[in-house]
Design an enzyme around this catalytic site. Structure first.
Site, mmCIF file in Angstrom:
data_model
loop_
_atom_site.group_PDB
_atom_site.id
_atom_site.type_symbol
_atom_site.label_atom_id
_atom_site.label_comp_id
_atom_site.label_asym_id
_atom_site.label_seq_id
_atom_site.Cartn_x
_atom_site.Cartn_y
_atom_site.Cartn_z
ATOM 1 N N LYS A 14 1.094 -1.089 -0.054
ATOM 2 C CA LYS A 14 0.178 0.178 -0.201
ATOM 3 C C LYS A 14 0.547 1.094 -0.286
ATOM 4 C CE LYS A 14 1.037 2.034 4.596
ATOM 5 N NZ LYS A 14 1.169 3.177 4.692
ATOM 6 N N ASP A 144 -2.741 -1.366 9.213
ATOM 7 C CA ASP A 144 -3.034 -1.329 8.025
ATOM 8 C C ASP A 144 -3.335 -2.577 6.972
ATOM 9 O OD1 ASP A 144 -1.630 0.798 7.193
ATOM 10 O OD2 ASP A 144 0.134 -0.056 7.656
HETATM 11 O O1 C5P Z 1 -0.843 -0.844 13.830
HETATM 12 P P1 C5P Z 1 0.298 -1.057 13.993
HETATM 13 O O2 C5P Z 1 0.976 -2.256 14.674
HETATM 14 O O3 C5P Z 1 1.040 -0.948 12.265
HETATM 15 O O4 C5P Z 1 1.621 0.695 14.219
HETATM 16 C C1 C5P Z 1 2.508 0.484 14.973
HETATM 17 C C2 C5P Z 1 2.625 1.428 15.669
HETATM 18 O O5 C5P Z 1 2.973 2.857 14.574
HETATM 19 C C3 C5P Z 1 1.904 1.602 16.479
HETATM 20 O O6 C5P Z 1 2.430 1.060 17.553
HETATM 21 C C4 C5P Z 1 2.249 3.291 17.322
HETATM 22 O O7 C5P Z 1 3.208 3.917 17.475
HETATM 23 C C5 C5P Z 1 2.417 3.532 16.004
HETATM 24 N N1 C5P Z 1 0.912 4.318 14.972
HETATM 25 C C6 C5P Z 1 0.236 5.064 15.264
HETATM 26 N N2 C5P Z 1 -0.380 5.861 14.797
HETATM 27 C C7 C5P Z 1 -0.968 5.413 14.046
HETATM 28 C C8 C5P Z 1 -0.935 3.739 13.335
HETATM 29 C C9 C5P Z 1 0.155 3.389 13.600
HETATM 30 O O8 C5P Z 1 1.432 6.130 16.171
HETATM 31 N N3 C5P Z 1 -2.224 4.733 13.296
#
Ligand code: C5P
Length: 301
Positions: A14, A144
């Site tokens: 993506k 994602d």
């Molecule tokens: O959701 P995912 O595991 O991909 O996110 C990884 C990290 O990225 C989260 O723990 C957070 O620190 C950060 N993040 C965030 N805000 C989002 C998506 C991700 O702060 N909308």
């Protein structure tokens, strides 16, 4: 009916055509107002039933896959375990990942693997999980992952996990410039908290997509994390300048980086720009088109 021996599912990378980021929430996530597009770089995930979870990774082309964990922290195994738990079953699988999406590049390669694993095991084990349940399990795995299931072009809200398809009348061409050193998403968000403020709306991008308007899309591309990422990695400015100098319509950091994207007019331009970037010592430059489909079964035996 006899079940399948193995199932292969393909899931796309993506990019965020518009990444609007709000102030950090109490749960540590940032509220997003984003437009995702799935582009034609893929991971293929092949699953077969086994007595224990395992994962192996092979690279497509000269991609560096050394950063991918091969133990149970791998998001594909976590996806499989979560799907099994959802159905109250204790089955396990061997997961083979053929990786065409740059690792730790801001292109949601791990999320693609998770989405592909959910779809593959659902088919292998004939679980017939509803779309709503799959999206919910996906959201638990990462912000994602739901988008990797649906693909196409979509509006993302919440912390990225709430996705709604948007009308996209274009065939868009991208030059993708990966960087040898991956970046940590949480670190980029922390840099954003320290310096940044965001909140750009998605309206202009959505209008450009709906109208298939290349110039309007080029003008509307924006990433609220870009300044923060460039503060951490000033050397990426050269990548951005090299892309701009090679004649792209617009440049954009992909997600939390470090991959840089160039929007170009058509496939021929994409290959010309790719050659120019390779000559400027950016190895591994790729050409991709979007939008493409989300996670889908390609073979089963
Ligand atoms: O959701 P995912 O595991 O991909 O996110 C990884 C990290 O990225 C989260 O723990 C957070 O620190 C950060 N993040 C965030 N805000 C989002 C998506 C991700 O702060 N909308």
């Amino acid at each position: 009916m006899k079940g399948h021996l193995s199932v292969t599912v393909r899931a796309p990378a993506k990019i965020n055509l518009l990444l609007g980021v709000g102030p950090v929430r109490e749960d540590g996530y940032h509220p997003l107002d984003t437009v995702y597009q799935a582009i034609s770089l893929y991971d293929d995930v092949t699953v077969s039933t086994s007595v224990a979870w395992s994962v192996n990774v092979e690279a497509i082309g000269d991609l560096d896959v050394s950063g991918v964990p091969l133990d149970e922290s791998n998001i594909a195994i976590r996806a499989g375990a979560l799907l099994a738990a959802h159905h109250g079953i204790s089955r396990r699988a061997t997961i083979g990942i053929s990786k065409g999406i740059p690792v730790a590049g801001g292109m949601a390669g791990g999320s693609a693997d998770a989405a592909a694993t959910l779809v593959a095991l659902d088919r292998l084990w004939d679980l017939q999980t509803s779309d709503d349940d799959l999206l919910e399990i996906a959201a638990e795995l990462g912000s994602d992952v739901p988008f990797a299931l649906i693909g196409g072009s979509a509006h993302g809200t919440g912390h990225g996990e709430l996705v709604e398809p948007v009308t996209d009348d274009g065939t868009w061409w991208w030059v993708v410039v990966p960087d040898a050193a991956g970046m940590s998403t949480p670190e980029v968000y922390r840099a954003f908290d320290a310096h940044g403020s965001g909140g750009t709306g998605t309206e202009a991008v959505r209008t450009a997509l709906a109208g298939g308007d290349l110039d309007a899309l080029g003008a509307a591309l924006h990433n609220d994390l870009q300044d923060a990422a460039l503060k951490l990695r000033a050397d990426l400015r050269r990548t951005e300048a090299d892309l701009a100098g090679a004649g792209v319509l617009a440049t954009l950091l992909s997600g939390s980086g470090p991959t840089f994207l160039g929007l170009v007019e058509d496939q021929d331009c994409a290959h010309q720009v790719r050659e120019a970037l390779l000559a400027a010592e950016h190895p591994g430059v790729l050409v991709a088109t979007g939008p493409v489909a989300g996670a889908h079964v390609v073979t089963y035996v």
